[in-house]
Design an enzyme around this catalytic site. Structure first.
Site, PDB file in Angstrom:
ATOM      1  N   HIS A  62       0.812  -1.217   0.000  1.00 39.21           N
ATOM      2  CA  HIS A  62       0.000   0.000   0.000  1.00 39.21           C
ATOM      3  C   HIS A  62       0.849   1.271   0.000  1.00 39.21           C
ATOM      4  CE1 HIS A  62      -3.642   2.140  -0.351  1.00 39.21           C
ATOM      5  NE2 HIS A  62      -3.189   2.992   0.525  1.00 39.21           N
TER       6      HIS A  62
ATOM      7  N   TYR B   1       1.525   5.305  -2.441  1.00 45.43           N
ATOM      8  CA  TYR B   1       1.810   6.703  -2.091  1.00 45.43           C
ATOM      9  C   TYR B   1       3.183   7.134  -2.608  1.00 45.43           C
ATOM     10  CZ  TYR B   1      -2.531   6.597   0.189  1.00 45.43           C
ATOM     11  OH  TYR B   1      -3.875   6.483   0.393  1.00 45.43           O
TER      12      TYR B   1
ATOM     13  N   HIS C 265     -10.140   0.645 -10.518  1.00 46.42           N
ATOM     14  CA  HIS C 265      -9.757   1.673  -9.538  1.00 46.42           C
ATOM     15  C   HIS C 265      -8.321   2.149  -9.778  1.00 46.42           C
ATOM     16  CE1 HIS C 265      -8.617   3.530  -5.734  1.00 46.42           C
ATOM     17  NE2 HIS C 265      -7.668   2.623  -5.616  1.00 46.42           N
ATOM     18  N   PHE C 266      -7.371   1.213  -9.858  1.00 46.92           N
ATOM     19  CA  PHE C 266      -5.990   1.710  -9.845  1.00 46.92           C
ATOM     20  C   PHE C 266      -5.524   2.229 -11.212  1.00 46.92           C
ATOM     21  CE2 PHE C 266      -4.878  -3.003  -9.808  1.00 46.92           C
ATOM     22  CZ  PHE C 266      -4.314  -3.057 -11.068  1.00 46.92           C
ATOM     23  N   HIS C 267      -6.333   1.993 -12.250  1.00 46.52           N
ATOM     24  CA  HIS C 267      -6.008   2.687 -13.496  1.00 46.52           C
ATOM     25  C   HIS C 267      -6.410   4.163 -13.422  1.00 46.52           C
ATOM     26  CE1 HIS C 267      -5.128  -1.282 -15.149  1.00 46.52           C
ATOM     27  NE2 HIS C 267      -4.459  -0.646 -16.080  1.00 46.52           N
TER      28      HIS C 267
ATOM     29  N   ARG D  14     -10.603 -10.086 -11.951  1.00 47.58           N
ATOM     30  CA  ARG D  14      -9.431  -9.495 -12.559  1.00 47.58           C
ATOM     31  C   ARG D  14      -8.445 -10.619 -12.871  1.00 47.58           C
ATOM     32  NH1 ARG D  14      -5.909  -7.128  -7.456  1.00 47.58           N
ATOM     33  NH2 ARG D  14      -4.481  -6.546  -9.096  1.00 47.58           N
ATOM     34  N   ARG D  15      -7.310 -10.292 -13.457  1.00 46.76           N
ATOM     35  CA  ARG D  15      -6.183 -11.202 -13.608  1.00 46.76           C
ATOM     36  C   ARG D  15      -6.562 -12.509 -14.278  1.00 46.76           C
ATOM     37  NH1 ARG D  15      -2.418 -10.823  -8.229  1.00 46.76           N
ATOM     38  NH2 ARG D  15      -1.357  -9.000  -9.023  1.00 46.76           N
TER      39      ARG D  15
END
Lengths: 182, 587
Positions: free
Chosen positions: B256, B260, B407-409, B470-471
């Site tokens: 995580h 950041y 989300h993370f795209h 996913r994946r």
């Protein structure tokens, strides 16, 4: 340090929102009773699972469906690239009753998800994922392995049927037929 | 091809001759490369490697988008995972780390105004990181050729007991070690500056670099132990088994905060450059410092929120991690305020009027602005889906579904990536002394990315709600079909294919601009940008001194990590550090 009045208000509202989020989660656990997968399934020797020596473990049984005093228990082993039971034969469980799932892995890390629902857990070698589900209505669910587990990962799936209580019956010997192909 | 735009170098007429440089008869304001040529060079090398990784990674992304949706299948479904590993490693680890270290090298030097202490030290981390990438990259690519006895089809999370070739783990370790040396380079540079400026406040950009690196040192400890103590000896056969839960916990201890590590260099741009690019000034230097300190404190003790569905971790530990995660929203909320307020301030300086009318006064035609602003808008959406992820019980609905990459795209794939692309348009000319080429292509590029991401990401989020995992190379199964909550599964598939194609097109546009600038323009040209950063409205002088006490904040961060991870890790190793274990499973 000078902080603009608007920013102070924004700061306060943000904090309120954060506390609100945490409150909804606490409510979800305390009210509707949404439970986490925790550590109460215990640990297990992954090589015993791989070799099918379930009698050596104290928290797992031959894969299959069992009726106990405290309800229905389903023991599932995930391995490259199938669920036993689940893949070669669907898992039948009754509606309106608490079902306790015990899921573990024989080789690598897998996932277990009833597609489109919050029945969702990681399946990690050495750990038993234990969780309770109550299905209010009859229906059919796809079981998906949602963690990459090797080159045949996309073929790893299964099926769970929720049947009415009257149509539910357990095979003698705790689904020995399914346990055989482990 | 590039049309001439009016120069936006705002000269006041007060500049001294020392601020100018004359090369082959062209006089222009001094750029970073003229002041620090030795610093600019390694940064350009890092850019080159980052962009090469970006190009290959983006191509892999296109291959996946078309494969998953069944539009076009170039590789077999078994090889899909090799491509997916390459996509994740090249974009999330290589493109990010190289651009971040490059821009930090610039930011630390620019804001301190002194050179790093040793050229050799700088090149040493550039070389170590590059070596790591070559090793890890080569083992991944080897997976596409069955005749080569090496592979690393383990995805970028490399969960044991799926096993990669040892060189993959060695490469990953070198990349991390290289970034550690980079951090040391910047701390030594700061120490040198401090000796000459004992009473000065730490310049803001340097403050951001140093706090981010402190967070990075603390968090990479997890993955370093995972790789060096467990995975390398295990892949070499020195130990027979590893504990799958312990190793993935160490991964997420790092997994995580790494987001950041991606995001904070974006925040550095949003805080220190976006206000200027909007035509104004940063509202508050002290609050920017507060935000970075909050990230240093809270980024690491939250990793269990990636393991909400893991067995073997008590629900109480997950709950603690969840509350920490929710409070981690605070610095991002504060950033949202500053970003929007700074843009509004800039727009009003440019003559913007009205409640929302000021938005029109912003320089949307300039890609260095539009890219950063669009990235910020998209991050708001990504933050929203991130709150869902963080919600401990609602997470069960979307864990490991297509929602998560959706989300993370938005976050690393847009908030970070688009910000970095946009700022490269602004920074590369200053690092090279070359005027940006193909400016019309550049002006369009952020919008293409934005539209592509809107299409792809919304469909991925909704697909995740329907339960699509996913994946996976083939998300369709014989046993069942999905019930879409909103829209239809076919429509989602089409949006993902079109969105992925647009994103690839945008990546190609970006690389074309960079390549054309690198190859074609002579160093004599007049730059359209300048590196001057105006003073914030509320300066560092308004900030309490304690904010600059980095030792204090680092110590507090360590305490918080010990509280969040002490007991859970003890529980996991109490039965032996390799147990309950599992053997090796090469793929």
């Amino acid at each position: 340090m000078h902080v603009h009045r608007f920013e102070k208000i924004w700061f306060g509202v943000s904090l309120l929102l954060i506390v609100g989020f945490i409150a909804t989660i606490v409510y979800g656990a305390a009210g509707p009773g949404v439970a986490m997968v925790g550590d109460d399934g215990g640990t297990i020797d992954a090589s015993a699972v791989a070799d099918g020596n379930f009698e050596q473990t104290d928290n797992f049984r031959e894969p299959g469906i069992y009726e106990e005093d405290d309800g229905i228990h389903v023991y599932i082993v995930a391995r490259q690239f199938l669920f036993n039971p689940g893949t070669s034969q669907p898992i039948d469980v009754p509606a309106g009753e608490t079902i306790t799932f015990h899921v573990t892995a024989a080789d690598v890390t897998h996932g277990f998800n009833l597609a489109g629902t919050n029945v969702n857990t990681m399946v990690i070698p050495g750990q038993v994922a234990k969780f309770e589900v109550t299905f209010d209505e009859t229906g059919e669910y796809g079981i998906v392995c949602h963690e990459y587990c090797g080159s045949g990962h996309h073929t790893m799936a299964g099926k769970l049927n929720v049947v009415s209580q009257s149509n539910f019956e357990i095979q003698p010997d705790g689904d020995a037929e399914q346990a055989g192909d482990n | 091809m590039a049309t001439e735009h009016p120069d936006n170098v705002q000269e006041t007429g007060q500049e001294t001759d020392e601020e100018y440089v004359e090369i082959d008869g062209t006089r222009r304001r001094k750029a970073f490369v003229d002041r620090f040529p030795d610093v600019a060079k390694p940064i350009r090398v890092l850019y080159g490697i980052a962009f090469a990784a970006f190009g290959i990674g983006a191509l892999f992304g296109l291959v996946q988008a078309l494969h998953r949706t069944g539009v076009l299948r170039v590789f077999s479904s078994a090889d899909y995972y090799t491509i997916l590993t390459g996509h994740g490693v090249l974009l999330a680890l290589v493109f990010t780390t190289f651009l971040i270290t490059a821009n930090f090298h610039w930011a630390n030097t620019r804001s301190l105004g002194v050179k790093p202490i040793s050229q050799r030290l700088t090149w040493s981390w550039v070389i170590v990181m590059t070596l790591g990438v070559v090793l890890a990259g080569a083992t991944i690519f080897a997976g596409l050729f069955p005749e080569i006895p090496a592979s690393a089809d383990v995805l970028f999370t490399f969960y044991a007991p799926l096993e990669a070739h040892p060189l993959f783990y060695v490469g990953a370790a070198l990349l991390i070690v290289g970034s550690w040396i980079a951090g040391a380079d910047w701390f030594l540079q700061f120490r040198e500056w401090r000796q000459d400026n004992p009473d000065e406040r730490i310049p803001l950009q340097s403050f951001m670099v140093l706090t981010t690196m402190l967070m990075w040192y603390l968090s990479t400890l997890g993955v370093a132990i995972e790789v060096v103590v467990f995975l390398i000896p295990w892949s070499l056969g020195l130990i027979s088994q590893v504990d799958p839960l312990l190793t993935r916990t160490l991964f997420w201890y790092f997994g995580h905060p790494v987001v950041y590590f991606w995001l904070l260099p974006g925040y550095l741009v949003w805080y220190t450059l976006l206000p200027k690019l909007s035509g104004g000034r940063l509202l508050s230097d002290p609050l920017a410092r507060v935000v970075f300190i909050l990230f240093l404190l809270l980024s690491t003790p939250v990793g269990f929120h990636h393991q909400y569905t893991d067995p073997g971790i008590a629900a109480g530990y997950k709950f603690i991690s969840m509350t920490n995660t929710m409070f981690l929203l605070l610095p991002s909320f504060l950033t949202l305020f500053t970003v929007v307020a700074s843009m509004e301030h800039g727009a009003r300086q440019r003559g913007g009027k009205g409640y929302f009318g000021w938005l029109k006064a912003l320089p949307w035609h300039k890609p260095e602005f539009s890219g950063v602003a669009l990235a910020g808008i998209m991050f708001a959406a990504g933050g929203f889906s991130g709150m869902i992820n963080a919600g401990m019980n609602i997470n069960y609905l979307i864990h490991n579904t297509l929602w998560v990459p959706g989300h993370f795209h938005l976050t690393v794939g847009t908030a970070f990536a688009l910000t970095m692309m946009a700022i490269s348009y602004w920074l590369y000319p200053q690092l090279s002394g070359k005027k940006l080429q193909l400016r019309n292509v550049a002006a369009l590029q952020p919008f293409v990315w934005f539209i592509g991401m809107v299409l792809m990401s919304n469909a991925m989020h909704r697909g995740g709600l329907a339960g699509i995992p996913r994946r996976t190379a083939e998300p369709q199964y014989q046993q069942f079909s999905y019930d879409a909550v909103v829209g239809g599964v076919t429509e989602m598939r089409i949006q993902i294919a079109i969105g992925g194609t647009l994103l690839f097109l945008s990546a190609v546009m970006f690389l074309a601009v960079m390549l054309a600038t690198w190859l074609m323009s002579p160093r004599t040209s007049k730059l359209r940008v300048n590196g001057e950063i105006p003073e914030p409205l509320s300066t560092a002088e308004d900030a309490p001194l304690v904010l600059d006490n980095l030792k204090l904040w680092f110590a507090l961060a360590v305490v918080l990590v010990a509280l969040a991870y002490g007991l859970p890790l003890y529980d996991m190793v109490a039965d032996g550090i390799f147990a309950p274990g599992s053997g090796t499973f090469p793929v």
